[in-house]
Write an enzyme that holds these catalytic residues in place. Structure first.
Site: not given
Length: 524
Positions: A252, A285, A367
């Site tokens: 992402h 992910d 992230s």
């Protein structure tokens, strides 16, 4: 070197009046009067030694013992050294409820018999007392009574108060500061700070400290800027995976720039490199990008073993929360095998992981960054947070509440290797569609899949194991299954071809079968 007793200084022996006429001859003193006025017993009782300094720094706080009246302390004679070492700023005992100096003596003292009754009768002034007040003779101040203000050493008392505050606030350094203040001469400056000028210029942190781990890992962590063709994008983190210039991060983080977008990776020294997407695994992910014109001195981060991580292990997270690059936070592993379904909100597809849970502060921008153990080895990829503002898992702009989730590095490594090799992810599957909105009873195989197709793929792993629509899967391997997302998260910790025992219920009857996992290539 002189020391200062913890008690109040006793008044000095008052000198005899210089104008007093000579005393008349004293009448003979009987043996009874001599015994009554002898100071030897009282003087011996008043002579006690001051408490010696331990020299061992602050001691653990324990339940205080009952408060006892302190014994009087004699000052050493002028020009003599004290019989004890200096006091090194120990924490005081229980503080009395009364103001400094204590209260009036509890027991009234009977007036001492006048040693010269005839002289008093003839109007002669009384001679000076044979003993000072602190020795028990005369009628001067007694121990515990308020002390006249002029007799308190203001300067030394000020230093003592400063040392007390330092001991309470600074803790472990209180003892050193207290000794330093007690050893100063009255003519020196009033500062109670300690200079660190003797710290060597090549001071190094011990291996295993957070500072040492961070210093070693930061040069191998990059801040990623992703920008799509429409100008939309964001900031994330990644880390050097190998010397060829591959960077591992979250899908992402780079998804917006995957098609005709722009990617840059900036190192902690400020050097920036353009990058391109090598492969993405939306379901895991995980993504791999590669630096263009990568430098030859890249240092990959060492990979740990996430299967050996234990709850309570120390963790260190590195990332760029809210764009603040090279941020280091610490915590512990607060849980393992936490089933997490996350989405960035850009599409309806979710990612699933059996996550490492940590209370290290993780925010948007962290992230894709590494979650390290106390040795500096990567044990996970920071991927999602639980946010009080979002009401669920995902990338919300709300801040960390101490619930962060990382993809275990063992799983991420398998995915990264596949992406580098083929550019496409490979997923293990059981060949059955389960309900994703039911929780608590297990993962129920749906009556049919989306589009009206069969929920159990003909000839697939579930079909070969005898599973049917309506069966409720309650255990996969050693993991209890309470929902569809939990089942998928657990399946994806394995590889295609792995054989796993599966427990399910049908019509209230429980059965266990062995399933050989199949595979699916690419994101569907």
């Amino acid at each position: 070197m002189s020391t200062e007793n913890e008690g109040t200084a006793a008044p000095a022996v008052p000198p005899a009046p210089s104008s007093a006429p000579p005393a008349p001859p004293a009448p003979p003193v009987t043996s009874e009067e001599a015994a009554a006025s002898s100071p030897a017993t009282e003087h011996a009782a008043a002579q006690t030694e001051p408490e010696s300094a331990s020299g061992q720094g602050p001691t653990p706080v324990q339940k205080p013992a009952p408060v006892q009246e302190p014994a009087p302390v004699r000052e050493p004679a002028a020009g003599q050294e004290s019989a004890h070492e200096p006091v090194t700023a120990q924490l005081p005992g229980p503080v009395p409820a009364e103001p400094y100096g204590g209260t009036e003596a509890t027991h009234a003292q009977a007036p001492a018999p006048h040693p010269h009754p005839q002289a008093a009768a003839d109007g002669w002034p009384s001679p000076p007392p044979a003993l000072p007040a602190y020795g028990g003779g005369g009628g001067g101040p007694v121990w515990g009574a308020p002390v006249p203000e002029p007799q308190r050493p203001r300067r030394r008392g000020g230093l003592a108060a400063a040392v007390l505050v330092a001991a309470l606030v600074a803790g472990g350094v209180g003892g050193a500061i207290g000794y330093w203040a007690a050893d100063r001469e009255d003519g020196s400056s009033g500062s109670t700070t300690v200079s660190a000028s003797d710290t060597p210029k090549d001071f190094k942190r011990d291996p295993g400290t957070v500072a040492a781990v961070a210093a070693k890992a930061l040069p191998s962590v990059v801040t990623i800027q992703a920008e799509g063709s429409d100008g939309e994008g964001g900031t994330g983190t990644g880390f050097v995976y190998d010397r060829e210039g591959h960077i591992v991060t979250n899908n992402h983080v780079v998804a917006s720039a995957a098609n005709s977008g722009k990617l840059t990776a900036t190192f902690s020294n400020g050097k920036k490199y353009d990058a391109e997407v090598v492969g993405r695994a939306q379901g895991y992910d995980v993504a791999v990008i590669k630096l263009k014109n990568a430098p030859s001195n890249l240092v990959p981060l060492a990979l740990g073993n996430s299967d050996q991580v234990a709850v309570g292990d120390s963790t260190i997270a590195i990332g760029a929360p809210f764009g603040l690059s090279n941020t280091v936070t610490t915590g512990i592993i607060s849980a393992k095998n936490r089933p997490v379904s996350s989405s960035d909100g850009a599409n309806s597809k979710a990612s699933y992981m059996s996550a490492l849970q940590t209370d290290a502060s993780i925010n948007p921008g962290n992230s894709g960054g590494p979650l390290l153990d106390s040795r500096g080895a990567v044990i996970g990829i920071n991927s999602a947070i639980q946010s009080a503002g979002s009401g669920g898992f995902g990338q919300s702009q709300a801040g960390s509440i101490g619930l962060g989730f990382a993809i275990p590095v063992n799983q991420a490594k398998n995915v990264a290797e596949q992406l580098i090799k083929t550019g496409k992810p490979v997923y293990p599957v059981i060949g059955a569609t389960v309900a994703m909105d039911e929780k608590g009873q297990g993962a129920k195989i749906s009556p049919q899949a989306s589009g009206g197709s069969a929920a159990v793929v003909t000839g697939g792993p579930a079909d070969k194991a005898g599973l049917k629509p309506g069966d409720v899967i309650t255990k996969f391997g050693d993991t209890v299954i309470d929902s569809g997302p939990t089942l998928i998260s657990e399946i994806w910790t394995h590889k295609p071809g792995d054989q796993v025992q599966l427990t399910y219920k049908r019509d209230g009857k429980e059965s266990t079968v062995t399933v050989t996992l199949g595979e699916r290539t690419g994101d569907s």
